[in-house]
Design an enzyme around this catalytic site. Structure first.
Site, mmCIF file in Angstrom:
data_model
loop_
_atom_site.group_PDB
_atom_site.id
_atom_site.type_symbol
_atom_site.label_atom_id
_atom_site.label_comp_id
_atom_site.label_asym_id
_atom_site.label_seq_id
_atom_site.Cartn_x
_atom_site.Cartn_y
_atom_site.Cartn_z
ATOM 1 N N TYR A 254 0.804 -1.226 0.000
ATOM 2 C CA TYR A 254 0.000 0.000 0.000
ATOM 3 C C TYR A 254 0.837 1.276 0.000
ATOM 4 O O TYR A 254 1.841 1.382 0.705
ATOM 5 C CB TYR A 254 -0.915 0.005 1.231
ATOM 6 C CG TYR A 254 -2.011 1.041 1.182
ATOM 7 C CD1 TYR A 254 -2.903 1.074 0.115
ATOM 8 C CD2 TYR A 254 -2.170 1.981 2.182
ATOM 9 C CE1 TYR A 254 -3.922 2.023 0.065
ATOM 10 C CE2 TYR A 254 -3.186 2.924 2.147
ATOM 11 C CZ TYR A 254 -4.056 2.941 1.080
ATOM 12 O OH TYR A 254 -5.069 3.873 1.039
ATOM 13 N N LYS A 263 7.363 8.834 -1.177
ATOM 14 C CA LYS A 263 7.998 9.245 0.074
ATOM 15 C C LYS A 263 9.434 8.726 0.163
ATOM 16 O O LYS A 263 10.331 9.434 0.616
ATOM 17 C CB LYS A 263 7.175 8.756 1.270
ATOM 18 C CG LYS A 263 5.716 9.196 1.254
ATOM 19 C CD LYS A 263 5.539 10.693 1.189
ATOM 20 C CE LYS A 263 4.083 11.092 1.441
ATOM 21 N NZ LYS A 263 3.903 12.560 1.339
ATOM 22 N N HIS A 283 8.421 18.413 1.388
ATOM 23 C CA HIS A 283 7.032 17.929 1.463
ATOM 24 C C HIS A 283 6.105 19.120 1.245
ATOM 25 O O HIS A 283 5.498 19.623 2.192
ATOM 26 C CB HIS A 283 6.831 17.286 2.837
ATOM 27 C CG HIS A 283 5.574 16.495 2.967
ATOM 28 N ND1 HIS A 283 5.017 16.185 4.185
ATOM 29 C CD2 HIS A 283 4.769 15.940 2.035
ATOM 30 C CE1 HIS A 283 3.914 15.477 4.002
ATOM 31 N NE2 HIS A 283 3.739 15.312 2.708
ATOM 32 N N SER A 305 0.065 16.419 7.795
ATOM 33 C CA SER A 305 -1.156 15.740 7.344
ATOM 34 C C SER A 305 -2.384 16.349 8.042
ATOM 35 O O SER A 305 -2.275 16.946 9.110
ATOM 36 C CB SER A 305 -1.064 14.245 7.627
ATOM 37 O OG SER A 305 -0.852 14.032 8.990
ATOM 38 N N CYS A 307 -4.148 18.918 7.137
ATOM 39 C CA CYS A 307 -4.287 20.375 7.030
ATOM 40 C C CYS A 307 -4.904 20.787 5.702
ATOM 41 O O CYS A 307 -5.094 21.983 5.454
ATOM 42 C CB CYS A 307 -2.936 21.050 7.197
ATOM 43 S SG CYS A 307 -2.294 20.971 8.881
ATOM 44 N N GLY A 308 -5.191 19.828 4.814
ATOM 45 C CA GLY A 308 -5.845 20.158 3.547
ATOM 46 C C GLY A 308 -4.887 20.641 2.478
ATOM 47 O O GLY A 308 -5.187 21.571 1.734
HETATM 48 O O1 TSX Z 1 -8.537 21.978 3.545
HETATM 49 C C1 TSX Z 1 -8.911 22.784 4.358
HETATM 50 N N1 TSX Z 1 -8.529 24.104 4.217
HETATM 51 C C2 TSX Z 1 -7.612 24.519 3.130
HETATM 52 C C3 TSX Z 1 -8.392 24.759 1.914
HETATM 53 C C4 TSX Z 1 -7.942 25.361 0.830
HETATM 54 N N2 TSX Z 1 -9.697 22.367 5.400
HETATM 55 C C5 TSX Z 1 -10.048 20.964 5.578
HETATM 56 C C6 TSX Z 1 -8.994 20.307 6.435
HETATM 57 C C7 TSX Z 1 -9.122 18.819 6.485
HETATM 58 C C8 TSX Z 1 -8.246 18.141 5.489
HETATM 59 C C9 TSX Z 1 -10.152 23.298 6.303
HETATM 60 N N3 TSX Z 1 -10.921 23.160 7.390
HETATM 61 C C10 TSX Z 1 -9.808 24.644 6.172
HETATM 62 C C11 TSX Z 1 -8.992 25.064 5.103
HETATM 63 O O2 TSX Z 1 -8.680 26.254 4.959
HETATM 64 N N4 TSX Z 1 -10.379 25.304 7.223
HETATM 65 C C12 TSX Z 1 -11.043 24.383 7.939
HETATM 66 C C13 TSX Z 1 -11.821 24.631 9.174
HETATM 67 C C14 TSX Z 1 -13.219 25.045 8.796
HETATM 68 C C15 TSX Z 1 -14.170 24.096 8.529
HETATM 69 C C16 TSX Z 1 -15.459 24.501 8.165
HETATM 70 C C17 TSX Z 1 -15.766 25.856 8.085
HETATM 71 C C18 TSX Z 1 -14.813 26.790 8.354
HETATM 72 C C19 TSX Z 1 -13.536 26.389 8.699
HETATM 73 N N5 TSX Z 1 -17.046 26.360 7.768
HETATM 74 C C20 TSX Z 1 -18.196 25.710 7.639
HETATM 75 O O3 TSX Z 1 -18.223 24.539 7.880
HETATM 76 C C21 TSX Z 1 -19.345 26.496 7.194
HETATM 77 MN MN MN Z 2 2.271 13.963 1.883
#
Ligand code: TSX
Ligand code: MN
Length: 637
Positions: A254, A263, A283, A305, A307-308
Site C-alpha cells: 500500500y 515518500k 514535502h 497531514s 491540514c488540507g
Molecule cells: O482543507 C482545508 N482548508 C484549506 C483549503 C484550501 N480544510 C479541511 C482540512 C481537512 C483536510 C479546512 N478546514 C480549512 C482550510 O482552509 N479550514 C477548515 C476549518 C473550517 C471548517 C469549516 C468551516 C470553516 C472552517 N465552515 C463551515 O463549515 C461552514
Molecule cells: Mn504527503
C-alpha cells in the site's frame, strides 16, 4: 545486500523460454501484454547497471518470470485483466476506467515504526540528543541489521510470481531537475499505480542510456495477507540506504510503503541527494496564483497531514479576479538557477489523495479530476458501481464498506477507511498549471509553512528574514489524531512537515536550509499560516478554503514589498484593513491575530524542550538565537 553477483546458470535461459509468458503463465491476456516484454533482447537492451540490478535481484527473489515495463496501454490493460482475475481490483461500472482495490485490513497505511534509514554512522541519521535511543526524527538501522533484514525476507520471495521491472522518472523525463529510479516489484497493483504517480517505461530506459544513474528500488509483498491482497504485515519493513542509492521494501503493498518513488525516493533519499547537490527536496505543494492585474507568481507550501494540502493545491479563490493553478499537491524539488531564482518541479505525475473529506464543498476541482482513469483503494462502493466516503455528502442507504461488508448509515464503523485514497493522473486536473511539466521548473516567490493550531497561532505571520523562516519551519507543530492508544487530539511537532520523511540528521537539514542564502540569490519570503484557529466556543475563526485566497493576496503583496504590515513579536502581520475581507461577513480579526503572552512563553519553552531533547548539539546555534529572540520579544510585548 544483494551481494549476488552471479545469477543461477539457468536463469537467463529460463527467462528466455518464458518470455512469451512474462505477465504470469499461460493466461491469454498476459500473452498479449508480453509482446515486447522481457525477451533476451530486451534484457540485453537494459543498461549494464540496470541489467545487473535486475539479474542479482532475480537471483535473490527467484520470480518465475521477469517483465520489463514499457509503459504502453496494452501493458496497462493486461495488468488490469490480471488483477481482476486475481481479485485485486474490480471495475467501478459507474465511471470510465475506474477501479476499486480492497487491501488486507492490516495493510492500510505507512508504517513509520518499520521504516529505517541505513548508514555507517547512526549520527548521519539521528540527531546527537537521540543517539542510541528512539528518535522522533528518523529510525536508524545499522548496515549489518539491514543485510540481515533483507536476507531474512527476500530469498525466494517471488517464487510463483512475476517480477516487474519499472523504469520510472521523478519529474518530467529529461528535465535537469528530474531523477530516475528502477523499481522491481511482484505487485501488479504497484506497477499500475506507479504508471499513474510517475512517468514509467521505455522513454525512461532511453533517458538512462544518456546517464546511467538511477535509484535501485526493490519491493516484494510477501506471502501472507488476504486473497487478492498478498502482504506480510508482521514482517513489513521499509529500508533506505542513501550511500548506495537503494530502497528495499517488504511486506506491504500500500501507498508510501510500496510506491517507492513517492515518500521513499522523492523525500527520504531525495533529501539526502538534495543536500549533496545543493538543492531542496520538500514535502510541499506548488501552486500558481494570478492576481487581478494578470501577474502570475508561484508559491510552495509545507503542511503536516490533515491540514488540507490537496485542497489548497486545487483551491477556488473567492477574491474576484484571482486564479489558482495546480503544479503539485505533495512534493517539491527546488533548486536555485544560474540567475539566482528558486525553481521548483513536482516530481510526481499524479495525486494519491486521501478520499474522506473530499467533496464538492471542500474540493470541487478534485471531484472533477478523479472519476476517470483512477484507482480507488479502501473506499466504500455503492450498489451502482460508484464510490462513497465519509464527508462526500449524504450516505446512500446501502453500501459495501472498505472491508467488503454490507454497510448502512446506522453502522457503527466508517464505510471508507480513514486513509482510503484516490490515485489519479495529474493531467486530468482541470486547473493543472500550463507549466506543470516545465523542465526548468516554476519560479518560487514565497514559501508557506503551516499547521493545525486551534489556539494561540495567528492566521498569517511573515518571517523577518530567511533565518527566522527556518526557525518557523523547525518549530512547526500541528494538531493530529494521536496514536491509537491515546484518545483525542494533541499538538505534535512536525518540522517542515518532514518528520516522517527526513533522510538524514535533522540538525544537518536545518544547516542546509540556513546555507541557502548566497550571493546573487533572490530569496523567497517565508510565511507561517494557520487556517484552524478557534474561539472560546470552539468555532473556527477563519472560513478557510477559497477564502484563503485573501491570505495569498496579502502574501503576494508582501512579495512586492508593499508596506501592508506591522511588526509583532512573532514576525510581520497585516495591519487593520491590510487583509482584504470584503464581502466576508463578520470576522473576529482581533482574536484571529492575537498573540497571547502566556501561550507564547509556554510555546517557547515547548520549542526549547523539543530542540534540546530531540536534536541537542546538532541544532544550529542560529535556532537557539532565534528562540531567545522570540522569548525576549514576547516578554517585552
Ligand atoms: O482543507 C482545508 N482548508 C484549506 C483549503 C484550501 N480544510 C479541511 C482540512 C481537512 C483536510 C479546512 N478546514 C480549512 C482550510 O482552509 N479550514 C477548515 C476549518 C473550517 C471548517 C469549516 C468551516 C470553516 C472552517 N465552515 C463551515 O463549515 C461552514
Ligand atoms: Mn504527503
Amino acid at each position: 545486500m544483494l551481494h549476488f553477483n552471479t545469477i543461477p546458470e539457468d536463469y537467463v535461459k529460463k527467462t528466455a523460454q518464458c518470455a512469451q509468458l512474462a505477465l504470469g503463465c499461460s493466461r491469454a491476456a498476459h500473452q498479449t501484454a508480453l509482446r515486447g516484454a522481457a525477451t533476451p533482447a530486451q534484457l540485453a537492451s537494459l543498461t549494464p547497471k540496470v541489467r545487473a540490478f535486475v539479474e542479482r535481484s532475480a537471483a535473490l527473489c527467484q520470480p518465475d518470470h521477469v517483465h520489463v515495463c514499457d509503459g504502453s496501454e496494452a501493458e496497462a490493460d493486461a495488468l488490469l485483466q490480471f488483477m481482476q482475475k486475481q481479485g485485486t481490483l474490480k471495475s467501478l461500472k459507474q465511471y470510465d476506467n475506474c477501479w476499486l482495490a480492497r487491501t488486507d485490513p492490516a495493510d492500510v497505511a505507512r508504517v513509520e515504526s518499520r521504516t529505517f534509514i541505513c548508514s555507517e554512522n547512526e549520527r548521519d541519521v539521528v540527531p546527537a540528543a537521540r543517539i542510541g535511543q528512539k528518535s522522533a526524527l528518523g529510525n536508524y538501522i545499522a548496515p549489518s541489521d539491514y543485510e540481515n533484514a533483507v536476507a531474512d525476507r527476500f530469498p525466494g520471495c517471488m517464487k510463483g510470481r512475476t517480477m516487474y521491472v519499472i523504469p520510472f522518472s521523478m519529474g518530467p523525463v529529461g528535465s535537469p531537475l528530474s531523477k530516475i529510479g528502477v523499481e522491481l516489484t511482484d505487485s501488479p497493483y504497484v506497477v499500475y499505480s506507479m504508471r499513474v504517480m510517475t512517468r514509467i517505461g521505455s522513454k525512461v530506459l532511453e533517458a538512462l542510456r544518456q546517464d546511467e544513474t538511477f535509484v535501485k528500488c526493490l519491493h516484494a509483498v510477501g506471502h501472507a495477507g488476504v486473497p487478492g491482497w498478498p502482504c506480510d504485515p508482521q514482517r513489513t519493513i521499509i529500508l533506505h540506504k542513501p550511500a548506495d542509492d537503494e530502497i528495499v521494501s517488504f511486506g506491504s503493498g500500500y501507498g508510501g510503503n510500496s510506491l517507492l518513488g513517492k515518500k521513499c525516493f522523492a523525500l527520504r533519499l531525495g533529501s539526502v541527494i538534495a543536500r549533496r547537490e545543493g538543492w531542496l527536496a520538500e514535502h510541499m505543494l506548488i501552486v500558481g496564483i494570478t492576481n487581478p492585474q494578470g501577474r502570475k507568481r508561484y508559491i510552495a507550501a509545507a503542511f503536516p497531514s490533515a491540514c488540507g494540502k490537496t485542497n489548497l493545491a486545487m483551491m477556488t479563490p473567492t477574491l474576484p479576479g484571482y486564479k489558482v493553478e495546480c503544479v503539485g499537491d505533495d512534493i517539491a524539488w527546488m533548486k536555485f538557477d544560474k540567475n539566482g531564482v528558486l525553481r521548483a518541479i513536482n516530481p510526481e505525475n499524479g495525486f494519491f489523495g486521501v478520499a474522506p473529506g473530499t467533496s464538492e464543498a471542500t474540493n470541487p476541482i478534485a471531484m472533477s479530476t478523479i472519476f476517470r482513469n483512477t484507482v480507488f483503494t479502501n473506499v466504500a462502493e455503492t450498489e451502482e458501481g460508484g464510490v462513497w466516503w465519509e464527508g462526500m455528502g449524504r450516505a446512500p442507504a446501502k453500501l459495501t464498506d472498505w472491508k467488503g461488508q454490507a454497510w448502512t448509515p446506522e453502522s457503527k464503523t466508517p464505510a471508507a477507511h480513514p486513509n482510503s485514497r484516490f490515485c489519479t493522473p495529474a493531467d486530468q486536473c482541470p486547473i493543472i498549471d500550463s507549466e506543470w511539466e516545465s523542465a526548468e521548473g516554476v519560479p518560487i516567490s514565497a514559501i508557506l509553512l503551516g499547521g493545525r493550531r486551534p489556539a494561540g497561532v495567528p492566521l498569517v505571520v511573515e518571517a523577518r528574514d530567511w533565518k527566522h523562516g527556518v526557525f518557523m519551519g523547525a518549530s512547526m507543530r500541528s494538531e493530529s489524531t494521536a496514536a491509537a492508544e491515546h484518545s483525542g487530539k494533541v499538538v505534535m511537532n512536525d518540522p517542515f512537515a518532514m518528520r516522517p520523511f527526513f533522510g538524514y540528521n535533522f540538525g544537518e537539514y536545518l544547516k542546509h536550509w540556513l546555507s541557502m542564502p548566497q550571493a546573487g540569490r533572490k530569496m523567497p519570503k517565508i510565511f507561517h499560516v494557520n487556517w484552524f484557529r478557534k474561539n472560546d466556543e470552539g468555532k473556527f475563526l477563519w472560513p478557510g478554503f477559497g477564502d484563503n485566497s485573501r491570505v495569498l493576496d496579502w502574501v503576494l503583496r508582501r512579495c512586492d514589498n508593499e508596506p501592508c504590515y506591522t511588526e509583532t513579536p512573532l514576525g510581520y502581520v497585516p495591519r487593520e484593513g491590510d487583509l482584504n475581507t470584503q464581502d466576508l461577513g463578520p470576522i473576529d480579526m482581533n482574536t484571529l491575530f492575537s498573540i497571547p503572552k502566556d501561550f507564547w512563553l509556554q510555546e517557547a519553552d515547548a520549542i526549547g524542550k523539543y530542540f534540546k531533547e530531540e536534536v541537542g548539539s546538532d541544532l544550529p546555534k542560529e535556532m537557539w538565537d532565534e528562540l531567545e529572540t522570540l522569548r525576549k520579544k514576547v516578554k517585552s510585548s
